[in-house]
Scaffold this motif. Structure first.
Motif, PDB file in Angstrom:
ATOM      1  N   LEU A   1       0.848  -1.183   0.000  1.00 62.79           N
ATOM      2  CA  LEU A   1       0.000   0.000   0.000  1.00 62.79           C
ATOM      3  C   LEU A   1       0.886   1.237   0.000  1.00 62.79           C
ATOM      4  N   TRP A   2       0.598   2.163  -0.901  1.00 62.83           N
ATOM      5  CA  TRP A   2       1.358   3.403  -1.014  1.00 62.83           C
ATOM      6  C   TRP A   2       0.408   4.592  -1.022  1.00 62.83           C
ATOM      7  N   ARG A   3       0.948   5.741  -0.663  1.00 60.32           N
ATOM      8  CA  ARG A   3       0.233   7.010  -0.816  1.00 60.32           C
ATOM      9  C   ARG A   3       1.129   7.880  -1.695  1.00 60.32           C
ATOM     10  N   PRO A   4       0.656   8.289  -2.879  1.00 63.11           N
ATOM     11  CA  PRO A   4       1.464   9.187  -3.701  1.00 63.11           C
ATOM     12  C   PRO A   4       1.801  10.466  -2.929  1.00 63.11           C
ATOM     13  N   ARG A   5       3.046  10.855  -3.006  1.00 60.67           N
ATOM     14  CA  ARG A   5       3.507  12.038  -2.281  1.00 60.67           C
ATOM     15  C   ARG A   5       2.635  13.238  -2.612  1.00 60.67           C
ATOM     16  N   GLY A   6       2.144  13.898  -1.562  1.00 58.32           N
ATOM     17  CA  GLY A   6       1.344  15.105  -1.726  1.00 58.32           C
ATOM     18  C   GLY A   6      -0.102  14.880  -2.131  1.00 58.32           C
ATOM     19  N   GLU A   7      -0.549  13.629  -2.149  1.00 59.18           N
ATOM     20  CA  GLU A   7      -1.923  13.337  -2.565  1.00 59.18           C
ATOM     21  C   GLU A   7      -2.685  12.622  -1.452  1.00 59.18           C
ATOM     22  N   LEU A   8      -4.007  12.776  -1.460  1.00 56.25           N
ATOM     23  CA  LEU A   8      -4.852  12.110  -0.478  1.00 56.25           C
ATOM     24  C   LEU A   8      -5.565  10.922  -1.115  1.00 56.25           C
ATOM     25  N   ARG A   9      -4.789  10.010  -1.647  1.00 62.40           N
ATOM     26  CA  ARG A   9      -5.329   8.770  -2.195  1.00 62.40           C
ATOM     27  C   ARG A   9      -4.307   7.684  -1.939  1.00 62.40           C
ATOM     28  N   SER A  10      -4.678   6.462  -2.148  1.00 62.71           N
ATOM     29  CA  SER A  10      -3.733   5.366  -1.978  1.00 62.71           C
ATOM     30  C   SER A  10      -3.780   4.436  -3.166  1.00 62.71           C
ATOM     31  N   ILE A  11      -2.675   3.743  -3.350  1.00 59.89           N
ATOM     32  CA  ILE A  11      -2.521   2.770  -4.421  1.00 59.89           C
ATOM     33  C   ILE A  11      -1.980   1.509  -3.770  1.00 59.89           C
ATOM     34  N   GLY A  12      -2.621   0.388  -4.042  1.00 62.02           N
ATOM     35  CA  GLY A  12      -2.166  -0.837  -3.405  1.00 62.02           C
ATOM     36  C   GLY A  12      -2.291  -2.045  -4.300  1.00 62.02           C
ATOM     37  N   VAL A  13      -1.567  -3.080  -3.917  1.00 62.80           N
ATOM     38  CA  VAL A  13      -1.703  -4.386  -4.545  1.00 62.80           C
ATOM     39  C   VAL A  13      -2.476  -5.245  -3.552  1.00 62.80           C
ATOM     40  N   TRP A  14      -3.629  -5.695  -4.003  1.00 65.29           N
ATOM     41  CA  TRP A  14      -4.543  -6.492  -3.192  1.00 65.29           C
ATOM     42  C   TRP A  14      -4.690  -7.870  -3.828  1.00 65.29           C
ATOM     43  N   ARG A  15      -5.014  -8.873  -3.024  1.00 68.76           N
ATOM     44  CA  ARG A  15      -5.154 -10.245  -3.529  1.00 68.76           C
ATOM     45  C   ARG A  15      -6.521 -10.816  -3.147  1.00 68.76           C
ATOM     46  N   ALA A  16      -7.081 -11.567  -4.090  1.00 71.36           N
ATOM     47  CA  ALA A  16      -8.355 -12.261  -3.847  1.00 71.36           C
ATOM     48  C   ALA A  16      -8.496 -13.360  -4.896  1.00 71.36           C
ATOM     49  N   ALA A  17      -9.394 -14.281  -4.636  1.00 77.47           N
ATOM     50  CA  ALA A  17      -9.634 -15.377  -5.581  1.00 77.47           C
ATOM     51  C   ALA A  17     -10.128 -14.849  -6.923  1.00 77.47           C
ATOM     52  N   ASP A  18     -10.983 -13.835  -6.877  1.00 78.21           N
ATOM     53  CA  ASP A  18     -11.508 -13.217  -8.089  1.00 78.21           C
ATOM     54  C   ASP A  18     -12.000 -11.819  -7.738  1.00 78.21           C
ATOM     55  N   GLU A  19     -12.462 -11.088  -8.736  1.00 79.82           N
ATOM     56  CA  GLU A  19     -12.874  -9.706  -8.500  1.00 79.82           C
ATOM     57  C   GLU A  19     -14.127  -9.615  -7.615  1.00 79.82           C
ATOM     58  N   ASP A  20     -14.998 -10.613  -7.709  1.00 77.12           N
ATOM     59  CA  ASP A  20     -16.176 -10.614  -6.837  1.00 77.12           C
ATOM     60  C   ASP A  20     -15.762 -10.706  -5.370  1.00 77.12           C
ATOM     61  N   GLU A  21     -14.827 -11.612  -5.069  1.00 71.18           N
ATOM     62  CA  GLU A  21     -14.345 -11.735  -3.694  1.00 71.18           C
ATOM     63  C   GLU A  21     -13.624 -10.455  -3.271  1.00 71.18           C
ATOM     64  N   LEU A  22     -12.845  -9.880  -4.168  1.00 74.89           N
ATOM     65  CA  LEU A  22     -12.129  -8.641  -3.857  1.00 74.89           C
ATOM     66  C   LEU A  22     -13.100  -7.562  -3.386  1.00 74.89           C
ATOM     67  N   HIS A  23     -14.191  -7.388  -4.131  1.00 67.78           N
ATOM     68  CA  HIS A  23     -15.147  -6.337  -3.778  1.00 67.78           C
ATOM     69  C   HIS A  23     -15.984  -6.698  -2.545  1.00 67.78           C
ATOM     70  N   ALA A  24     -16.475  -7.930  -2.475  1.00 64.30           N
ATOM     71  CA  ALA A  24     -17.408  -8.304  -1.408  1.00 64.30           C
ATOM     72  C   ALA A  24     -16.720  -8.611  -0.079  1.00 64.30           C
ATOM     73  N   LYS A  25     -15.623  -9.374  -0.132  1.00 64.77           N
ATOM     74  CA  LYS A  25     -15.041  -9.888   1.111  1.00 64.77           C
ATOM     75  C   LYS A  25     -13.748  -9.206   1.528  1.00 64.77           C
ATOM     76  N   VAL A  26     -13.227  -8.352   0.667  1.00 63.16           N
ATOM     77  CA  VAL A  26     -11.976  -7.677   1.008  1.00 63.16           C
ATOM     78  C   VAL A  26     -12.232  -6.174   1.093  1.00 63.16           C
ATOM     79  N   LEU A  27     -12.350  -5.514  -0.043  1.00 61.19           N
ATOM     80  CA  LEU A  27     -12.552  -4.056  -0.040  1.00 61.19           C
ATOM     81  C   LEU A  27     -13.873  -3.672   0.616  1.00 61.19           C
ATOM     82  N   GLY A  28     -14.873  -4.495   0.459  1.00 58.11           N
ATOM     83  CA  GLY A  28     -16.183  -4.210   1.046  1.00 58.11           C
ATOM     84  C   GLY A  28     -16.197  -4.244   2.564  1.00 58.11           C
ATOM     85  N   THR A  29     -15.134  -4.784   3.172  1.00 61.62           N
ATOM     86  CA  THR A  29     -15.067  -4.858   4.634  1.00 61.62           C
ATOM     87  C   THR A  29     -14.322  -3.671   5.246  1.00 61.62           C
TER      88      THR A  29
END
Length: 97
Positions: free
Chosen positions: A44-72
């Motif tokens: 997980l990174w925050r671009p210098r001087g910005e209020l956002r983040s960029i990360g590498v996330w892992r999940a079985a598929d995009e549905d799991e990523l949204h529902a069980k990871v990012l959604g939590t």
């Protein structure tokens, strides 16, 4: 697990009490540690001087990523996400040491 590049911009709704923002941010930090420990949050990174983040996330598929990871994430209702599925590049030098 598959890897995803996720760009996150969090916008706190106007008029939200600072106590609510502080509570959610503390809960967000705890949840990020839990997701890292379970292998779902790789980097997980925050671009210098910005209020956002960029990360590498892992999940079985995009549905799991949204529902069980990012959604939590406690701040998820205030987030705008851009998700890009990743695959290995043939010239990838491997993990940095």
């Amino acid at each position: 697990m598959n890897e995803y590049l996720v760009e996150i911009t969090t916008t706190v709704p106007e008029g939200t009490p600072s106590e609510e923002v502080d509570r959610r941010r503390a809960a967000e930090a705890l949840r990020a540690r839990e997701l890292a420990a379970s292998g779902h949050l790789a980097r997980l990174w925050r671009p210098r001087g910005e209020l956002r983040s960029i990360g590498v996330w892992r999940a079985a598929d995009e549905d799991e990523l949204h529902a069980k990871v990012l959604g939590t994430l406690p701040l998820r209702p205030w987030m705008t996400l851009t998700v890009t599925a990743l695959e290995p590049h043939p010239n990838d030098p491997g993990p940095a040491s």
